[in-house]
Design a protein around this motif. Structure first.
Motif, mmCIF file in Angstrom:
data_model
loop_
_atom_site.group_PDB
_atom_site.id
_atom_site.type_symbol
_atom_site.label_atom_id
_atom_site.label_comp_id
_atom_site.label_asym_id
_atom_site.label_seq_id
_atom_site.Cartn_x
_atom_site.Cartn_y
_atom_site.Cartn_z
ATOM 1 N N LYS A 1 -5.233 5.216 8.001
ATOM 2 C CA LYS A 1 -6.314 4.926 8.953
ATOM 3 C C LYS A 1 -7.513 4.305 8.237
ATOM 4 O O LYS A 1 -8.140 3.369 8.739
ATOM 5 C CB LYS A 1 -6.754 6.200 9.668
ATOM 6 N N LYS A 2 -7.825 4.841 7.059
ATOM 7 C CA LYS A 2 -8.964 4.317 6.287
ATOM 8 C C LYS A 2 -8.722 2.855 5.910
ATOM 9 O O LYS A 2 -9.643 2.019 5.985
ATOM 10 C CB LYS A 2 -9.148 5.156 5.031
ATOM 11 N N ILE A 3 -7.508 2.526 5.519
ATOM 12 C CA ILE A 3 -7.176 1.138 5.180
ATOM 13 C C ILE A 3 -7.357 0.244 6.402
ATOM 14 O O ILE A 3 -7.952 -0.841 6.317
ATOM 15 C CB ILE A 3 -5.730 1.048 4.653
ATOM 16 N N LEU A 4 -6.884 0.700 7.558
ATOM 17 C CA LEU A 4 -7.006 -0.091 8.776
ATOM 18 C C LEU A 4 -8.464 -0.305 9.166
ATOM 19 O O LEU A 4 -8.863 -1.403 9.567
ATOM 20 C CB LEU A 4 -6.247 0.591 9.923
ATOM 21 N N GLU A 5 -9.269 0.750 9.037
ATOM 22 C CA GLU A 5 -10.686 0.639 9.369
ATOM 23 C C GLU A 5 -11.409 -0.322 8.419
ATOM 24 O O GLU A 5 -12.251 -1.121 8.839
ATOM 25 C CB GLU A 5 -11.341 2.026 9.326
ATOM 26 N N ASP A 6 -11.071 -0.231 7.145
ATOM 27 C CA ASP A 6 -11.699 -1.123 6.164
ATOM 28 C C ASP A 6 -11.304 -2.580 6.402
ATOM 29 O O ASP A 6 -12.124 -3.494 6.264
ATOM 30 C CB ASP A 6 -11.338 -0.696 4.748
ATOM 31 N N LEU A 7 -10.047 -2.800 6.749
ATOM 32 C CA LEU A 7 -9.605 -4.156 7.058
ATOM 33 C C LEU A 7 -10.332 -4.693 8.284
ATOM 34 O O LEU A 7 -10.746 -5.857 8.324
ATOM 35 C CB LEU A 7 -8.091 -4.181 7.291
ATOM 36 N N LYS A 8 -10.495 -3.852 9.278
ATOM 37 C CA LYS A 8 -11.195 -4.262 10.496
ATOM 38 C C LYS A 8 -12.647 -4.612 10.196
ATOM 39 O O LYS A 8 -13.216 -5.528 10.790
ATOM 40 C CB LYS A 8 -11.127 -3.149 11.539
ATOM 41 N N TYR B 1 0.874 -1.179 0.000
ATOM 42 C CA TYR B 1 0.000 0.000 0.000
ATOM 43 C C TYR B 1 0.908 1.225 0.000
ATOM 44 O O TYR B 1 1.682 1.421 0.937
ATOM 45 C CB TYR B 1 -0.917 -0.010 1.226
ATOM 46 N N THR B 2 0.816 2.034 -1.056
ATOM 47 C CA THR B 2 1.802 3.088 -1.270
ATOM 48 C C THR B 2 1.157 4.460 -1.385
ATOM 49 O O THR B 2 -0.061 4.598 -1.432
ATOM 50 C CB THR B 2 2.617 2.797 -2.549
ATOM 51 N N ASP B 3 2.032 5.497 -1.453
ATOM 52 C CA ASP B 3 1.582 6.897 -1.543
ATOM 53 C C ASP B 3 0.640 7.235 -0.396
ATOM 54 O O ASP B 3 -0.415 7.842 -0.589
ATOM 55 C CB ASP B 3 0.885 7.161 -2.892
ATOM 56 N N LEU B 4 1.022 6.856 0.807
ATOM 57 C CA LEU B 4 0.131 6.988 1.950
ATOM 58 C C LEU B 4 0.350 8.286 2.724
ATOM 59 O O LEU B 4 1.377 8.938 2.604
ATOM 60 C CB LEU B 4 0.333 5.812 2.911
ATOM 61 N N ASP B 5 -0.643 8.630 3.510
ATOM 62 C CA ASP B 5 -0.505 9.583 4.597
ATOM 63 C C ASP B 5 -1.290 8.994 5.759
ATOM 64 O O ASP B 5 -1.901 7.935 5.645
ATOM 65 C CB ASP B 5 -1.004 10.983 4.218
ATOM 66 N N SER B 6 -1.301 9.663 6.893
ATOM 67 C CA SER B 6 -1.905 9.067 8.062
ATOM 68 C C SER B 6 -3.400 8.826 7.889
ATOM 69 O O SER B 6 -3.923 7.798 8.314
ATOM 70 C CB SER B 6 -1.603 9.950 9.272
ATOM 71 N N ILE C 1 -9.961 -4.311 0.091
ATOM 72 C CA ILE C 1 -9.112 -3.130 -0.012
ATOM 73 C C ILE C 1 -8.357 -3.149 -1.331
ATOM 74 O O ILE C 1 -7.823 -4.183 -1.743
ATOM 75 C CB ILE C 1 -8.089 -3.076 1.141
ATOM 76 N N GLN C 2 -8.300 -1.996 -1.979
ATOM 77 C CA GLN C 2 -7.513 -1.895 -3.211
ATOM 78 C C GLN C 2 -6.045 -1.722 -2.857
ATOM 79 O O GLN C 2 -5.676 -0.804 -2.124
ATOM 80 C CB GLN C 2 -7.974 -0.697 -4.051
ATOM 81 N N VAL C 3 -5.227 -2.619 -3.368
ATOM 82 C CA VAL C 3 -3.799 -2.556 -3.071
ATOM 83 C C VAL C 3 -3.119 -1.585 -4.025
ATOM 84 O O VAL C 3 -3.698 -1.152 -5.022
ATOM 85 C CB VAL C 3 -3.149 -3.949 -3.182
ATOM 86 N N GLY C 4 -1.881 -1.244 -3.710
ATOM 87 C CA GLY C 4 -1.112 -0.351 -4.569
ATOM 88 C C GLY C 4 -1.204 1.092 -4.132
ATOM 89 O O GLY C 4 -1.371 1.399 -2.941
ATOM 90 N N SER C 5 -1.125 2.003 -5.094
ATOM 91 C CA SER C 5 -1.072 3.438 -4.820
ATOM 92 C C SER C 5 -2.422 3.970 -4.361
ATOM 93 O O SER C 5 -3.450 3.714 -4.978
ATOM 94 C CB SER C 5 -0.618 4.182 -6.074
ATOM 95 N N SER C 6 -2.411 4.757 -3.286
ATOM 96 C CA SER C 6 -3.642 5.393 -2.820
ATOM 97 C C SER C 6 -4.035 6.560 -3.715
ATOM 98 O O SER C 6 -5.137 7.082 -3.609
ATOM 99 C CB SER C 6 -3.460 5.896 -1.383
#
Length: 226
Positions: free
Chosen positions: A175-182, A166-171, A187-192
């Motif tokens: 957080k959105k990725i973590l919430e979606d995983l939970k 998961y790339t091109d991230l910011d906080s 989740i779409q992998v690769g560049s945000s």
């Protein structure tokens, strides 16, 4: 377990001492067949060369980490000294010697990622998940650690979660990725930011002629260049 292997584990770093070690491990029937196929790739007498893929398979079967019994089993399958298997398992950072979460997060902390906000991602792990490095959340869904270069420097900062980048991230995006995983969402992998690999965000900029990027611009070589 051999005396040599016992001594290795007796003196291992305290961070890797796991009290709830399972007493038994063996490959499933499916993994045993796969192990035999992998071992068959190597010439007679060189079966120990299969130790990396077999340890990886054992780790995946055990839920993302390598219990001592799994390391011993791999050594026995390869008919190699158990101490050799422990040497490999404790050398490579790809092998986890303690339990990890269902979503195992590796935050890249090497210079390019650090310059572009890796520390914010580390703080997000601490604050949003509520656990320190190496700890597993109470629900068993997450654990995290900081690692060296994961090879996606152009897309910094980035994290690896299990086998995905998961790339091109910011906080906030993290957080959105973590919430979606939970929540169990896909989740779409690769560049945000939607980049294809490490390509420029605005599209191709080389070998184009006018607005038609399908026609490479010819270049002159040799005598024709003069």
């Amino acid at each position: 377990m051999s005396k040599g292997a016992q001594n290795v584990m007796k003196h291992e770093h305290e961070d890797h001492v796991v009290s709830n070690q399972p007493e038994f491990f063996e490959f499933t029937k499916e993994n045993q067949k796969l192990a035999e196929k992998i071992i068959a790739r190597y010439p007679e007498g060189r079966q120990a060369s299969a130790i990396l893929p077999l340890l990886d398979m054992a780790q995946r079967q055990a839920g993302g980490w390598l219990p001592r019994a799994a390391i011993v089993h791999v050594a026995d399958v390869l008919t190699m000294p158990q101490i050799r298997a422990f040497e490999v398992a404790t050398f490579y950072t790809m092998f986890n010697l303690e339990p990890v979460g269902k979503n195992f997060i590796q935050v890249c902390g090497t210079t390019p990622c650090m310059l572009r906000g890796a520390e914010e991602l580390v703080q997000t792990c601490k604050n949003h998940l509520g656990v320190e490095k190496g700890q597993v959340t109470e629900d068993g869904l997450f654990s995290w650690c900081e690692v060296e270069c994961l090879g996606a420097c152009v897309n910094a900062p980035m994290v690896q979660i299990n086998d995905d980048y998961y790339t091109d991230l910011d906080s906030e995006k993290f957080k959105k990725i973590l919430e979606d995983l939970k929540a169990g969402k896909k989740i779409q992998v690769g560049s945000s930011r939607g980049r294809q690999g490490s390509a420029p965000e605005g599209g191709l900029t080389s070998l184009t002629e006018g607005a038609d990027s399908s026609k490479p611009k010819p270049t002159k070589r040799g005598r024709d260049a003069h």
